[in-house]
Enzyme design. Structure first.
Site, PDB file in Angstrom:
ATOM      1  N   GLU A  24      -6.676  -7.805  -0.518  1.00  0.00           N
ATOM      2  CA  GLU A  24      -7.152  -7.901   0.863  1.00  0.00           C
ATOM      3  C   GLU A  24      -8.651  -7.623   0.866  1.00  0.00           C
ATOM      4  O   GLU A  24      -9.083  -6.550   0.447  1.00  0.00           O
ATOM      5  CB  GLU A  24      -6.449  -6.869   1.747  1.00  0.00           C
TER       6      GLU A  24
ATOM      7  N   GLU B 297       0.812  -1.222   0.000  1.00  0.00           N
ATOM      8  CA  GLU B 297       0.000   0.000   0.000  1.00  0.00           C
ATOM      9  C   GLU B 297       0.848   1.277   0.000  1.00  0.00           C
ATOM     10  O   GLU B 297       0.892   2.018   0.982  1.00  0.00           O
ATOM     11  CB  GLU B 297      -0.965   0.008   1.181  1.00  0.00           C
TER      12      GLU B 297
HETATM   13  C1  GAL Z   1      -4.440  -2.553   4.897  1.00  0.00           C
HETATM   14  C2  GAL Z   1      -3.004  -3.040   5.056  1.00  0.00           C
HETATM   15  C3  GAL Z   1      -2.911  -4.259   5.953  1.00  0.00           C
HETATM   16  C4  GAL Z   1      -3.731  -4.044   7.183  1.00  0.00           C
HETATM   17  C5  GAL Z   1      -5.168  -3.797   6.782  1.00  0.00           C
HETATM   18  C6  GAL Z   1      -6.110  -3.633   7.946  1.00  0.00           C
HETATM   19  O1  GAL Z   1      -4.458  -1.205   4.668  1.00  0.00           O
HETATM   20  O2  GAL Z   1      -2.437  -3.345   3.807  1.00  0.00           O
HETATM   21  O3  GAL Z   1      -1.572  -4.478   6.300  1.00  0.00           O
HETATM   22  O4  GAL Z   1      -3.227  -2.984   7.908  1.00  0.00           O
HETATM   23  O5  GAL Z   1      -5.210  -2.617   6.034  1.00  0.00           O
HETATM   24  O6  GAL Z   1      -7.412  -3.382   7.503  1.00  0.00           O
END
Ligand code: GAL
Length: 654
Positions: free
Chosen positions: A316, A145
């Site tokens: 994610e 990110e």
């Molecule tokens: C994303 C990040 C992850 C974790 C996640 C939590 O922004 O890539 O490492 O922090 O959010 O929601």
């Protein structure tokens, strides 16, 4: 064409090695294919300078591979370890107040620091040499990110020196820079590149041209940082796709530019967190608190499909309450499944859940996962098992065909209107999303792309609201295209140097439609300017129409709201929903685009011969009328809340 897959984000370094094999077996049994690991593990991979400990990672990859899983390996450069920061304290980014970011969380590096860049080259090279040919390694993720926690711009000495160099390369002579920026204003002229400063801590606003160039520079630094890693990985690990996980509603660098160096784009989708953080009103948030904004995810799916030139993942996916929004509600039953199918319907190759098991320690201990911290299955596990079964029976394949309708998204426009909103609520991102919602209300599947000739090719309708400066090449492509084109509000209202065009706005776009914008006004919340159908809010413009330009929709005050010449239209303000729908439905008809507006809270997506239908509302809805006699492949014709149905529209290739 590949089959669509599921995955999870996993942190072997956070759990006893004795758990790995059992975890891997459970992942496989649940129907997962990919496991992303490693992206924050630098302190375990190199605990002391030059001392590499890769055995545990090899064991983890071997274990996952042995269970039949494919690994996505993240480079650990978002979390430089303490020894590195101590050895090189000036690698820390500086905020706009000039203060160094501290060690103790993540993303504390400055993109312009060459010493840090070399450290990244070193660790990425070692990892790629060590694991690049491992049979279990299927793909790479660079860093994590970029820009998260407001880290694209840095006001460090390294950034200052690099910015001066960037300006020298761009302008060649200081006279050219002074002219482009209009530095004669307020005696801002500089005599050489070494006296250029960063645009922070000025008494009042800095010169918008200076600010925009600093944003362009900062964005270029992200792209260059990413490219270094990509080149190393390609050398040592050919044939494995390289991705990066981008974010939602995040625009601080040009994602199209960074993606050009990648094989596929991906993004991190947290529907409930994003909704709680958004500017939507409380009624909207209350209605969708457990399912998320029905258009926000889809918008990003389309945007990142555009970035990845057709290839994209959700790296994610939220499986339960997160920890980082002002409020963190739990998803409705079935919401995780609906989000997953929205992504697949938009052509995602993979949807991967964040994360496998909830961490009982540190910053994200309140962030839920597929498993509870004690390894018991959490609610989303059941969704995932169901999805895996359904995916197998659907035999859904990644098949994305060019959409008839194109919505332009341009990162520079977002920077420009952030620098100079002129009205507090003039947000380019919101404007484009507003248009996107209009297209979804009409039941259309659309593409989102950058303003260039390739994206415009073979479209029936192109929309470019709020485009800051239109290049001559892009204007030519629009002129040559057979598509109906809607520009405005604010499109072409500046040159790329951030100046008002000599012939007045819409600048270069005047080649397409001969009109001039003589005045603009921004409108405080609640002020509406009536047009024949609907209103302008937030922003409105006063046009002088050329002889062969027709006013298609008038505003109540003898002004023109929508002007037209041939296949080029100009919209003179920020339309409310009613006006936008009226304008769009006129355009659909003329462009030969078949709109099929679904009921409120129902969303449609066509892909690969399938029509997917989703219910974001609280009541069951009969969707038969949206699919004619099409064959039902998944779900039901009466869609329950969070329901997903897939229909076969055309003969599918086997
Ligand atoms: C994303 C990040 C992850 C974790 C996640 C939590 O922004 O890539 O490492 O922090 O959010 O929601």
């Amino acid at each position: 064409m590949t089959t669509q897959k599921l995955g999870a984000c996993y942190y072997p370094e956070q759990w006893p090695a004795a758990l790995w094999a059992e975890d891997a077996a459970r992942m496989k049994a649940m129907g997962l294919s990919y496991v992303r690991i490693g992206e924050f593990a630098w302190s375990r991979l190199e605990p002391r300078p030059g001392v590499y400990e890769f055995n545990w990672l090899r064991e983890a990859i071997d274990t996952l591979h042995a269970a039949g899983l494919d690994v996505v390996l993240g480079t650990p450069t978002a979390t430089p370890p303490k020894w590195l920061v101590d050895a090189m304290p000036d690698m820390l980014a500086r905020d706009a107040e000039g203060r160094p970011r501290k060690f103790g969380s993540r993303r504390h590096y400055c993109f312009s620091h060459e010493g840090y860049g070399r450290e990244c080259d070193r660790i990425v090279t070692r990892l790629a040499e060590e694991f690049g040919a491992h049979p279990g390694l299927a793909a790479w993720q660079t860093d994590n990110e970029y820009g998260c926690h407001d880290t694209v711009e840095s006001y460090s000495d390294a950034a200052l020196l690099a910015f001066r160099k960037w300006c020298r390369t761009k302008y060649g002579s200081i006279e050219a820079l002074n002219a482009a920026w209009g530095n004669v204003f307020w005696s801002m002229e500089v005599t050489d590149f070494d006296s250029i400063d960063l645009p922070n801590l000025t008494v009042t606003e800095a010169n918008p041209a200076h600010l925009l160039d600093f944003r362009r520079f900062s964005s270029d630094q992200v792209a260059a940082f990413n490219r270094r890693q990509v080149e190393i990985i390609r050398n040592h690990s050919p044939g494995r796709p390289i991705l990066h996980n981008f974010m939602g509603a995040f625009t601080a660098f040009d994602h199209f530019a960074v993606s050009r160096d990648l094989d596929a784009a991906s993004w991190d989708s947290y529907p409930l967190g994003f909704l709680e953080r958004s500017a939507n009103d409380d009624a909207f948030k209350a209605r969708y608190m457990r399912v998320g904004d029905p258009d926000f995810q889809a918008f990003h799916h389309d945007l990142y499909r555009g970035c990845g030139r057709g290839r994209w993942w959700v790296m994610e996916q939220q499986p339960g309450p997160v920890n980082w929004a002002p409020w963190n509600p739990a998803p409705a039953r079935g919401a995780v499944r609906m989000w997953t199918f929205e992504a697949f319907a938009a052509g995602a190759e993979t949807v991967s859940y964040f994360r496998w098991r909830q961490a009982p320690f540190a910053q994200e201990q309140m962030h839920e996962a597929l498993l509870l911290p004690n390894s018991e299955a959490n609610e989303a596990c059941h969704d995932v098992e169901t999805i895996a079964r359904e995916l197998a029976s659907l035999n859904a394949r990644v098949e994305t065909k060019r959409a008839d309708v194109l919505l332009i998204f341009d990162y520079e426009s977002e920077w420009a209107w952030k620098i100079q909103p002129q009205g507090r609520d003039f947000s380019y991102f919101e404007l484009v999303l507003h248009f996107y919602r209009g297209l979804r209300r009409a039941g259309l599947s659309v593409d989102i792309g950058p303003p260039d000739a390739e994206t415009v090719r073979d479209r029936k309708l192109v929309l470019l609201p709020g485009l800051f400066a239109a290049s001559d090449a892009f204007v030519d492509a629009l002129a040559k295209s057979a598509a109906l084109v809607l520009t405005g509000p604010r499109s072409g209202s500046k040159t790329s140097d951030f100046q008002i065009p000599p012939g007045l706005p819409p600048g270069a776009l005047r080649k397409l439609i001969d009109l001039r914008v003589r005045r603009v006004e921004s409108l405080r919340p609640g002020v509406l300017i009536g047009a024949e159908t609907g209103h302008f809010e937030r922003w409105r413009e006063f046009l002088i129409l050329g002889e062969d330009v027709e006013c298609v929709i008038a505003s109540g005050e003898a002004e023109c709201a929508l002007a037209r010449h041939g296949k080029h239209c100009y919209l003179a303000g920020w339309p409310d929903e009613t006006l936008l729908d009226a304008v769009l439905s006129k355009l659909f008809e003329e462009a030969g685009v078949e709109a099929a507006p679904p009921p409120r809270d129902i969303r449609i997506r066509d892909n690969g011969g399938l029509r997917y239908v989703f219910n974001y509302g609280p009541e069951p809805v009969d969707v038969s009328s949206l699919v004619g006699g099409a064959n039902l492949l998944l779900g039901d014709r009466t869609l329950p809340p969070c329901g997903v149905a897939a229909f076969q529209l055309a003969e599918r290739r086997k």
